[in-house]
Motif scaffolding. Structure first.
Motif, PDB file in Angstrom:
ATOM      1  N   LYS A 171     -88.163  23.853 -30.939  1.00  0.00           N
ATOM      2  CA  LYS A 171     -88.155  25.082 -30.134  1.00  0.00           C
ATOM      3  C   LYS A 171     -89.551  25.504 -29.692  1.00  0.00           C
ATOM      4  O   LYS A 171     -89.774  25.724 -28.491  1.00  0.00           O
ATOM      5  CB  LYS A 171     -87.467  26.205 -30.905  1.00  0.00           C
ATOM      6  CG  LYS A 171     -87.272  27.467 -30.084  1.00  0.00           C
ATOM      7  CD  LYS A 171     -86.458  28.500 -30.835  1.00  0.00           C
ATOM      8  CE  LYS A 171     -86.243  29.752 -29.993  1.00  0.00           C
ATOM      9  NZ  LYS A 171     -85.439  30.768 -30.737  1.00  0.00           N
ATOM     10  N   PRO A 172     -90.537  25.635 -30.585  1.00  0.00           N
ATOM     11  CA  PRO A 172     -91.873  26.020 -30.106  1.00  0.00           C
ATOM     12  C   PRO A 172     -92.538  24.959 -29.235  1.00  0.00           C
ATOM     13  O   PRO A 172     -93.336  25.285 -28.348  1.00  0.00           O
ATOM     14  CB  PRO A 172     -92.665  26.261 -31.399  1.00  0.00           C
ATOM     15  CG  PRO A 172     -91.939  25.501 -32.455  1.00  0.00           C
ATOM     16  CD  PRO A 172     -90.498  25.558 -32.054  1.00  0.00           C
ATOM     17  N   LEU A 173     -92.215  23.696 -29.478  1.00  0.00           N
ATOM     18  CA  LEU A 173     -92.806  22.637 -28.662  1.00  0.00           C
ATOM     19  C   LEU A 173     -92.287  22.712 -27.225  1.00  0.00           C
ATOM     20  O   LEU A 173     -93.052  22.547 -26.271  1.00  0.00           O
ATOM     21  CB  LEU A 173     -92.509  21.269 -29.267  1.00  0.00           C
ATOM     22  CG  LEU A 173     -93.220  20.935 -30.580  1.00  0.00           C
ATOM     23  CD1 LEU A 173     -92.782  19.572 -31.091  1.00  0.00           C
ATOM     24  CD2 LEU A 173     -94.729  20.975 -30.415  1.00  0.00           C
ATOM     25  N   VAL A 174     -90.990  22.937 -27.069  1.00  0.00           N
ATOM     26  CA  VAL A 174     -90.420  23.074 -25.725  1.00  0.00           C
ATOM     27  C   VAL A 174     -91.018  24.281 -25.017  1.00  0.00           C
ATOM     28  O   VAL A 174     -91.320  24.232 -23.817  1.00  0.00           O
ATOM     29  CB  VAL A 174     -88.885  23.190 -25.801  1.00  0.00           C
ATOM     30  CG1 VAL A 174     -88.297  23.557 -24.435  1.00  0.00           C
ATOM     31  CG2 VAL A 174     -88.277  21.876 -26.288  1.00  0.00           C
ATOM     32  N   ALA A 175     -91.218  25.374 -25.759  1.00  0.00           N
ATOM     33  CA  ALA A 175     -91.846  26.555 -25.164  1.00  0.00           C
ATOM     34  C   ALA A 175     -93.270  26.241 -24.697  1.00  0.00           C
ATOM     35  O   ALA A 175     -93.730  26.754 -23.673  1.00  0.00           O
ATOM     36  CB  ALA A 175     -91.853  27.701 -26.169  1.00  0.00           C
ATOM     37  N   ASN A 176     -93.961  25.382 -25.438  1.00  0.00           N
ATOM     38  CA  ASN A 176     -95.333  25.008 -25.076  1.00  0.00           C
ATOM     39  C   ASN A 176     -95.401  24.130 -23.843  1.00  0.00           C
ATOM     40  O   ASN A 176     -96.469  24.026 -23.217  1.00  0.00           O
ATOM     41  CB  ASN A 176     -96.004  24.289 -26.246  1.00  0.00           C
ATOM     42  CG  ASN A 176     -96.785  25.248 -27.132  1.00  0.00           C
ATOM     43  OD1 ASN A 176     -97.832  25.747 -26.762  1.00  0.00           O
ATOM     44  ND2 ASN A 176     -96.252  25.496 -28.316  1.00  0.00           N
ATOM     45  N   LEU A 177     -94.288  23.490 -23.482  1.00  0.00           N
ATOM     46  CA  LEU A 177     -94.294  22.639 -22.301  1.00  0.00           C
ATOM     47  C   LEU A 177     -94.639  23.429 -21.039  1.00  0.00           C
ATOM     48  O   LEU A 177     -95.251  22.903 -20.105  1.00  0.00           O
ATOM     49  CB  LEU A 177     -92.930  21.965 -22.130  1.00  0.00           C
ATOM     50  CG  LEU A 177     -92.583  20.810 -23.077  1.00  0.00           C
ATOM     51  CD1 LEU A 177     -91.134  20.377 -22.874  1.00  0.00           C
ATOM     52  CD2 LEU A 177     -93.514  19.627 -22.859  1.00  0.00           C
ATOM     53  N   LEU A 188     -93.069  17.562 -15.579  1.00  0.00           N
ATOM     54  CA  LEU A 188     -92.278  18.533 -16.336  1.00  0.00           C
ATOM     55  C   LEU A 188     -90.841  18.592 -15.823  1.00  0.00           C
ATOM     56  O   LEU A 188     -89.896  18.748 -16.600  1.00  0.00           O
ATOM     57  CB  LEU A 188     -92.928  19.911 -16.261  1.00  0.00           C
ATOM     58  CG  LEU A 188     -93.825  20.305 -17.427  1.00  0.00           C
ATOM     59  CD1 LEU A 188     -93.033  20.457 -18.719  1.00  0.00           C
ATOM     60  CD2 LEU A 188     -94.940  19.302 -17.650  1.00  0.00           C
ATOM     61  N   TYR A 189     -90.675  18.455 -14.499  1.00  0.00           N
ATOM     62  CA  TYR A 189     -89.316  18.447 -13.951  1.00  0.00           C
ATOM     63  C   TYR A 189     -88.535  17.254 -14.474  1.00  0.00           C
ATOM     64  O   TYR A 189     -87.366  17.381 -14.864  1.00  0.00           O
ATOM     65  CB  TYR A 189     -89.364  18.432 -12.429  1.00  0.00           C
ATOM     66  CG  TYR A 189     -87.984  18.326 -11.797  1.00  0.00           C
ATOM     67  CD1 TYR A 189     -87.141  19.428 -11.751  1.00  0.00           C
ATOM     68  CD2 TYR A 189     -87.528  17.115 -11.281  1.00  0.00           C
ATOM     69  CE1 TYR A 189     -85.876  19.340 -11.192  1.00  0.00           C
ATOM     70  CE2 TYR A 189     -86.262  17.017 -10.714  1.00  0.00           C
ATOM     71  CZ  TYR A 189     -85.441  18.120 -10.671  1.00  0.00           C
ATOM     72  OH  TYR A 189     -84.190  18.020 -10.132  1.00  0.00           O
ATOM     73  N   ALA A 190     -89.164  16.076 -14.471  1.00  0.00           N
ATOM     74  CA  ALA A 190     -88.478  14.880 -14.969  1.00  0.00           C
ATOM     75  C   ALA A 190     -88.145  15.017 -16.447  1.00  0.00           C
ATOM     76  O   ALA A 190     -87.045  14.632 -16.891  1.00  0.00           O
ATOM     77  CB  ALA A 190     -89.358  13.650 -14.734  1.00  0.00           C
ATOM     78  N   ARG A 202     -85.878  24.466 -13.442  1.00  0.00           N
ATOM     79  CA  ARG A 202     -85.997  25.419 -12.328  1.00  0.00           C
ATOM     80  C   ARG A 202     -87.441  25.883 -12.156  1.00  0.00           C
ATOM     81  O   ARG A 202     -87.933  26.020 -11.031  1.00  0.00           O
ATOM     82  CB  ARG A 202     -85.070  26.612 -12.567  1.00  0.00           C
ATOM     83  CG  ARG A 202     -83.605  26.325 -12.254  1.00  0.00           C
ATOM     84  CD  ARG A 202     -82.765  27.576 -12.323  1.00  0.00           C
ATOM     85  NE  ARG A 202     -82.588  28.007 -13.716  1.00  0.00           N
ATOM     86  CZ  ARG A 202     -81.611  27.603 -14.495  1.00  0.00           C
ATOM     87  NH1 ARG A 202     -80.712  26.748 -14.041  1.00  0.00           N
ATOM     88  NH2 ARG A 202     -81.500  28.049 -15.728  1.00  0.00           N
ATOM     89  N   ALA A 203     -88.121  26.136 -13.270  1.00  0.00           N
ATOM     90  CA  ALA A 203     -89.519  26.556 -13.178  1.00  0.00           C
ATOM     91  C   ALA A 203     -90.384  25.456 -12.568  1.00  0.00           C
ATOM     92  O   ALA A 203     -91.282  25.729 -11.766  1.00  0.00           O
ATOM     93  CB  ALA A 203     -90.040  26.931 -14.566  1.00  0.00           C
ATOM     94  N   ALA A 204     -90.119  24.210 -12.937  1.00  0.00           N
ATOM     95  CA  ALA A 204     -90.882  23.090 -12.380  1.00  0.00           C
ATOM     96  C   ALA A 204     -90.567  22.899 -10.894  1.00  0.00           C
ATOM     97  O   ALA A 204     -91.474  22.641 -10.088  1.00  0.00           O
ATOM     98  CB  ALA A 204     -90.574  21.815 -13.152  1.00  0.00           C
ATOM     99  N   ALA A 205     -89.298  23.017 -10.520  1.00  0.00           N
ATOM    100  CA  ALA A 205     -88.914  22.879  -9.109  1.00  0.00           C
ATOM    101  C   ALA A 205     -89.579  23.958  -8.263  1.00  0.00           C
ATOM    102  O   ALA A 205     -89.988  23.703  -7.121  1.00  0.00           O
ATOM    103  CB  ALA A 205     -87.394  22.951  -8.974  1.00  0.00           C
ATOM    104  N   LYS A 206     -89.707  25.152  -8.803  1.00  0.00           N
ATOM    105  CA  LYS A 206     -90.388  26.238  -8.090  1.00  0.00           C
ATOM    106  C   LYS A 206     -91.846  25.868  -7.833  1.00  0.00           C
ATOM    107  O   LYS A 206     -92.386  26.117  -6.737  1.00  0.00           O
ATOM    108  CB  LYS A 206     -90.301  27.514  -8.922  1.00  0.00           C
ATOM    109  CG  LYS A 206     -90.924  28.740  -8.277  1.00  0.00           C
ATOM    110  CD  LYS A 206     -90.093  29.235  -7.117  1.00  0.00           C
ATOM    111  CE  LYS A 206     -90.637  30.539  -6.565  1.00  0.00           C
ATOM    112  NZ  LYS A 206     -89.882  30.998  -5.368  1.00  0.00           N
ATOM    113  N   ARG A 207     -92.491  25.262  -8.809  1.00  0.00           N
ATOM    114  CA  ARG A 207     -93.878  24.829  -8.633  1.00  0.00           C
ATOM    115  C   ARG A 207     -94.001  23.729  -7.581  1.00  0.00           C
ATOM    116  O   ARG A 207     -95.005  23.647  -6.870  1.00  0.00           O
ATOM    117  CB  ARG A 207     -94.436  24.323  -9.962  1.00  0.00           C
ATOM    118  CG  ARG A 207     -94.649  25.406 -11.005  1.00  0.00           C
ATOM    119  CD  ARG A 207     -95.939  26.131 -10.772  1.00  0.00           C
ATOM    120  NE  ARG A 207     -96.192  27.136 -11.775  1.00  0.00           N
ATOM    121  CZ  ARG A 207     -97.316  27.844 -11.853  1.00  0.00           C
ATOM    122  NH1 ARG A 207     -98.278  27.635 -10.964  1.00  0.00           N
ATOM    123  NH2 ARG A 207     -97.478  28.757 -12.786  1.00  0.00           N
TER     124      ARG A 207
END
Length: 400
Positions: A171-177, A188-190, A202-207
Motif C-alpha cells: 500500500k505505501p509503495l503504490v502511494a509512492n509511485l 507509470l501508466y503501463a 487516470r492520473a498518468a493519462a492526465k499527465r
C-alpha cells in the motif's frame, strides 16, 4: 488490486523435498525463491541500480574493518534464518518477524527443519538483490523506511512485496509511485495498467495530455512491452475527447463577452472589459467588421460590439492584432496539448504582449489583463477536461 507477478515460480526450492521435510546439500538447508527477475538486474535502470548496489555492498565491513558477506543492517546475533541475496550477501533474520509479515514465509517456515541442521540457521536463497532486500526488510523491522529516488528501486521492492504477499508494504509503495508521475507518466501508466490500478492509470493519462508524441518515446520503458495495444488506444481516445473539450472552453466567446456591461438601454460599456475588447486607438488594434452580441441579464437588452483587438468566433479568422496573435497560438497548441497551462505559458503570452506595447492604449494594461485572462482560461480548460474520463478495459463503466 490485482497481482502482477508470475506465481508459477513464486516458491521453487532447489533442494529435494520429502515427506519429512527439505533435505539440503549440507548442514545448512538451502531454499531458492524464484519469481520475477529483480528489477535491479533487469535492462531498465540497470546502471543506476547496480551502481547503488555496489555502493551498498562492495565492500561490506564488519566492526573490525574486515570484508564480509553479511548485510550490516541485518546482522542479528540471535538470527534463526539467513536470507542470501542473488549477489551473495547474507541477511541474518528472525523467523518470528518474517512469519508475521508474510503469509508466504509463514507457510514455508511451517515445514520441519532438517534434523542434521542442528543449531545452524536455515539459509534461504532468494532472487532479490541486496538493495531490494534491505529496502523491503526495513518495512518489517523497527527502522527508518527508505526514500525512493529511483523508480526502478521502488518497483523492485514492490515486486518483492507482492511476491511475499506483504500487503502492509504494498500500500505505501503504490502511494509512492505517484511521485514519479511528472517525470515518467508513460511508464507509470503501463505499470498502473498491469496492476489494474484505475486511479493511478487516470492520473498518468492526465499527465500524458501534455506529451503529444507519448506513444512514440525515444526511450520506451520496458513495461510498454507488457501491456496490450488497446491500453494505448484508450489514451488516444481519451486525448481526442480532451482536445475537443479544451478547445470548446477556449473558443467560448460568450464567456469573454460577460466582461462587457450592457446598460438597461442596451448600450455596451467596455471600460471595465479587458483592454483588447475596448481599445480602438491604434492600427494594430483595428479589428475587422465582425461583431458579437452581449446582453444585460436583468433587462435582456442585447448589444452588438466590434471586438477590435479581439479575434472572432472561428480559429481560422486570424487578424494581425496582438490579441489574435496570442489566441491563434493557444488554439493551435491545444490541438497538441489539451491542458490549461498552455494558456499561461510565456511563449504564448510574450509575443502578444510585445506587440501590444506598440499601442499607447493597450500597453499599460495588456500584460495584466492577459495574465488575468490566461489564468482564468487555464482553469476553465482544466475543468472541462476533468469531466472527461478515460475508458479502461479492466474497469466497468461505473468504476471509471
Amino acid at each position: 488490486m490485482a497481482g502482477w507477478l508470475d506465481w508459477d515460480t513464486a516458491v521453487a526450492p532447489t533442494s529435494q523435498t520429502t515427506a519429512g521435510g527439505l533435505i539440503g546439500d549440507g548442514p545448512e538447508s538451502s531454499f531458492n525463491f524464484g519469481g520475477l527477475v529483480d528489477r535491479d538486474q533487469s535492462s531498465a535502470g540497470t546502471s543506476t541500480d547496480n551502481d547503488i548496489d555496489k555502493e551498498t555492498v562492495s565492500p561490506l565491513l564488519d566492526r573490525s574493518g574486515h570484508e564480509t558477506g553479511v548485510s550490516p543492517l541485518f546482522d542479528h546475533d540471535d538470527a534463526d534464518v539467513i536470507f542470501r541475496s542473488c549477489d551473495g550477501v547474507d541477511f541474518r533474520l528472525h523467523k518470528v518477524i518474517l512469519r508475521l509479515t508474510s503469509p508466504v514465509l509463514r507457510d514455508m517456515f511451517s515445514l520441519p527443519d532438517e534434523p542434521s541442521q542442528g543449531d545452524t540457521p536455515q539459509t534461504v536463497e532468494v532472487s532479490e538483490s541486496t538493495t531490494t532486500l534491505e529496502n523491503l526488510l526495513s518495512f518489517c523491522y523497527p527502522m527508518e523506511h527508505p526514500e525512493f529516488m529511483q523508480l526502478s528501486r521502488l518497483l523492485a521492492v514492490l515486486e518483492a512485496a507482492q511476491k511475499y504477499d506483504m500487503s502492509f508494504v504494498i500500500k505505501p509503495l503504490v502511494a509512492n509511485l505517484k511521485r514519479f508521475l511528472p517525470s515518467e507518466p508513460l511508464r507509470l501508466y503501463a505499470i498502473a495498467y498491469r496492476m489494474e490500478d484505475g486511479d493511478l492509470a487516470r492520473a498518468a493519462a492526465k499527465r500524458l495530455l501534455d506529451i503529444p508524441s507519448f506513444y512514440n518515446p525515444p526511450d520506451p520503458p520496458p513495461e510498454l512491452n507488457l501491456i496490450p495495444a488497446l491500453a494505448l488506444c484508450a489514451v488516444g481516445a481519451y486525448r481526442a475527447k480532451c482536445v475537443e473539450a479544451a478547445r470548446a472552453a477556449f473558443l467560448d466567446y460568450d464567456w469573454i463577452g460577460r466582461r462587457v456591461h450592457v446598460s438597461r438601454k442596451g448600450n455596451a460599456e467596455t471600460s471595465s472589459a479587458w483592454v483588447w475588447l475596448a481599445c480602438a486607438s491604434c492600427a494594430s488594434c483595428a479589428g475587422g467588421d465582425e461583431t458579437f452580441e452581449v446582453a444585460n441579464g436583468a433587462t435582456g437588452h442585447r448589444c452588438a460590439i466590434r471586438p477590435r483587438a479581439w479575434w472572432w468566433k472561428y480559429v481560422w479568422w486570424w487578424k494581425y492584432a496582438w490579441w489574435w496573435k496570442y489566441a491563434s497560438a493557444v488554439a493551435l497548441e491545444l490541438l497538441l496539448r489539451p491542458v490549461g497551462c498552455v494558456a499561461t505559458r510565456s511563449h504564448m503570452t510574450r509575443p502578444a504582449i510585445d506587440e501590444a506595447l506598440k499601442c499607447k492604449t493597450c500597453a499599460p494594461k495588456a500584460a495584466m489583463d492577459l495574465m488575468e485572462y490566461s489564468e482564468a482560461m487555464a482553469k476553465r480548460i482544466d475543468e472541462a477536461t476533468l469531466k472527461i474520463k478515460i475508458e479502461l478495459p479492466f474497469q466497468s463503466p461505473g468504476d471509471q
